[in-house]
Enzyme design. Structure first.
Site, PDB file in Angstrom:
ATOM      1  CG  HIS A  48      41.645  49.806  33.502  1.00 15.87           C
ATOM      2  ND1 HIS A  48      40.340  49.385  33.646  1.00 15.87           N
ATOM      3  CD2 HIS A  48      42.192  49.016  32.538  1.00 15.87           C
ATOM      4  CE1 HIS A  48      40.108  48.387  32.806  1.00 15.87           C
ATOM      5  NE2 HIS A  48      41.214  48.133  32.138  1.00 15.87           N
ATOM      6  CB  SER A  67      36.924  44.977  32.844  1.00 17.11           C
ATOM      7  OG  SER A  67      37.678  46.142  32.967  1.00 17.11           O
ATOM      8  NE  ARG A 107      46.088  42.045  32.972  1.00 16.53           N
ATOM      9  CZ  ARG A 107      44.959  41.822  32.319  1.00 16.53           C
ATOM     10  NH1 ARG A 107      43.821  42.000  32.931  1.00 16.53           N
ATOM     11  NH2 ARG A 107      44.956  41.421  31.074  1.00 16.53           N
ATOM     12  CE  LYS A 167      34.277  41.754  24.511  1.00 16.47           C
ATOM     13  NZ  LYS A 167      35.670  41.875  24.927  1.00 16.47           N
TER      14      LYS A 167
END
Ligand code: PNS
Length: 162
Positions: free
Chosen positions: A17, A127, A90, A41
């Protein structure tokens, strides 16, 4: 003045990040790192904790600030005068979904999305994986800032005691 947003869950912030935030800070005048408040969540870190970790991790970048938002990202952009959304890519596997979101966001408002390729050393980093590895005692130093690692270790120590 170009103001951009780097949105995400940041549960917790990783070096991947930060790679994107730091490069955005070089490219644009103002960068807001915005944490999504996702009521459906429950994360490992609270929104306040994520914001504190992000503030600490970006304190050397004068044109970077942090915020949280609920609801649609495009509404956050409109309310805060954000010109563009910045996303890190990514791998090609990110591209399908990110393109779809960029096009949806572009259809809802005029806001554009800019993709920045993640530096190769972070292309596997997420993460969720960092948490999985740390939970089982694996070494995640080098993938997250040291102070985030300390907080992550504390979280799992507390979980073990509970
Ligand atoms: O770090 P994440 O969880 O991959 O971040 C995803 C995020 C927060 C960027 C994305 O879920 C988002 O923008 N959510 C806000 C709700 C929204 O605007 N949804 C419509 C997207 S087309």
């Amino acid at each position: 003045m170009t103001k951009v947003v780097c949105p995400g869950s940041f549960d917790p912030v990783t070096n991947g990040h930060l790679d994107i935030v730091e490069r955005s800070a070089r490219l644009f005048d103002e960068v807001v790192v915005a944490v999504l408040v996702n009521e459906s969540k429950q994360g490992l870190f609270t929104i306040e904790e994520r914001l504190e970790l992000l503030s600490e991790a970006t304190k050397h970048l004068p044109n970077v600030s942090t915020a949280s938002f609920k609801g649609l990202l495009v509404d956050f952009c409109t309310a805060n005068g954000v010109d563009a959304i910045v996303k890190g890519l990514r791998a090609v596997t990110d591209f399908d979904y990110e393109l779809q979101m960029a096009q949806m966001n572009g259809s809802l408002t005029e806001v554009d999305t800019v993709f920045i390729p993640t530096s190769p050393e972070y292309s596997f980093l997420a993460s969720s994986l960092v948490k999985e590895v740390a939970k089982h005692g694996g070494d995640v130093s080098g993938l997250i800032p040291d102070f985030v690692n300390t907080e992550l270790t504390k979280k799992y120590e507390l979980t073990k005691d509970a």
